[in-house]
Design a protein around this motif. Structure first.
Motif, short mmCIF file in Angstrom:
data_model
loop_
_atom_site.label_atom_id
_atom_site.label_comp_id
_atom_site.label_asym_id
_atom_site.label_seq_id
_atom_site.Cartn_x
_atom_site.Cartn_y
_atom_site.Cartn_z
N HIS A 105 -38.93 -5.53 -25.68
CA HIS A 105 -37.29 -5.26 -25.31
C HIS A 105 -37.06 -4.28 -23.64
N LEU A 106 -38.44 -3.55 -23.67
CA LEU A 106 -38.56 -3.09 -22.32
C LEU A 106 -38.60 -3.94 -21.38
N LEU A 107 -39.40 -4.91 -21.50
CA LEU A 107 -39.37 -5.53 -20.55
C LEU A 107 -37.96 -6.93 -20.15
N ALA A 108 -37.51 -7.43 -20.91
CA ALA A 108 -36.35 -7.65 -20.84
C ALA A 108 -35.25 -7.53 -20.38
N GLU A 109 -34.99 -6.11 -20.42
CA GLU A 109 -34.47 -4.85 -19.87
C GLU A 109 -34.36 -4.74 -18.41
N ALA A 110 -35.58 -4.46 -18.57
CA ALA A 110 -36.82 -4.29 -16.66
C ALA A 110 -35.88 -4.76 -16.02
N ARG A 111 -36.24 -6.81 -16.40
CA ARG A 111 -35.99 -7.78 -15.96
C ARG A 111 -34.44 -7.98 -15.47
N ARG A 112 -33.51 -7.61 -16.43
CA ARG A 112 -32.50 -6.68 -16.25
C ARG A 112 -31.86 -6.44 -15.12
N HIS A 113 -32.37 -5.05 -15.32
CA HIS A 113 -31.72 -3.61 -14.29
C HIS A 113 -32.94 -5.05 -13.26
N LEU A 114 -33.82 -5.15 -12.44
CA LEU A 114 -34.34 -6.00 -11.20
C LEU A 114 -32.70 -6.57 -10.96
N SER A 115 -32.60 -7.79 -11.68
CA SER A 115 -31.23 -8.58 -11.50
C SER A 115 -30.29 -7.99 -11.16
N TYR A 116 -29.87 -6.82 -11.44
CA TYR A 116 -28.35 -6.58 -11.32
C TYR A 116 -28.92 -6.08 -10.00
#
Length: 169
Positions: A105-116
């Motif tokens: 879950h953290l990994l998915a949100e970290a990737r979303r954060h980086l893409s933004y």
């Protein structure tokens, strides 16, 4: 009956005259188109209209200015990914969505954060894993016997109070 008066023979008030005025405006207005145009078709129509009104050279120069300004602005501002800030943000968002969570879950949100944050620009390989590791090490605590964890709110608030000044004191 006087002109502009109502059925009772007295002049209409401001509120009462609003509805007939809207009705008259609607009757004089040309009918709307029933087909909708795509953005590409609209842009082409606008461009053709601008060329007709101002000429092709002016249209080209006007379109070139914003492109040059955007290129100059993005060259000056290089997006940075702060691992600690991204870890705090990642844990906070995942904690709001689910009280107990796993590493993926953290990994998915970290990737979303980086893409933004990076707006689609490439980043260092493994940056998402470094954000997750910083989040797990410093901002979470284990829950139960499994691999589930939850946010360590003391660590999150401590990090937030260092990064943002508090006006309530």
């Amino acid at each position: 009956m006087r002109r502009g008066s109502g059925r009772q023979g007295h002049a209409l008030g401001e509120r009462a005259s609003y509805a007939p005025a809207c009705q008259a405006a609607d009757q004089r207005r040309p009918p709307k188109r029933t087909e909708s145009l795509s953005l590409t078709e609209l842009r082409e129509r606008w461009r053709t209209s601008a060329i007709r009104a101002f000429g092709a050279c002016t249209d080209y120069r006007l379109a070139e200015r914003p492109r040059a300004a955007a290129a100059a602005g993005s060259a000056r501002v290089r997006p940075l990914a702060d691992v600690v800030l991204a870890a705090v943000d990642t844990v906070a968002v995942v904690y709001v969505m689910r009280c107990a969570f796993a590493r993926h879950h953290l990994l998915a949100e970290a990737r979303r954060h980086l893409s933004y944050a990076l707006r689609g620009r490439p980043h260092q390989p493994g940056l998402d894993q470094r954000i997750v590791q910083a989040a797990v090490d410093d901002r979470t605590r284990p829950v139960g016997r499994g691999r589930r964890m939850t946010a360590d709110l003391r660590a999150l608030y401590r990090a937030a109070s260092r990064t943002r000044p508090c006006c309530a004191r």
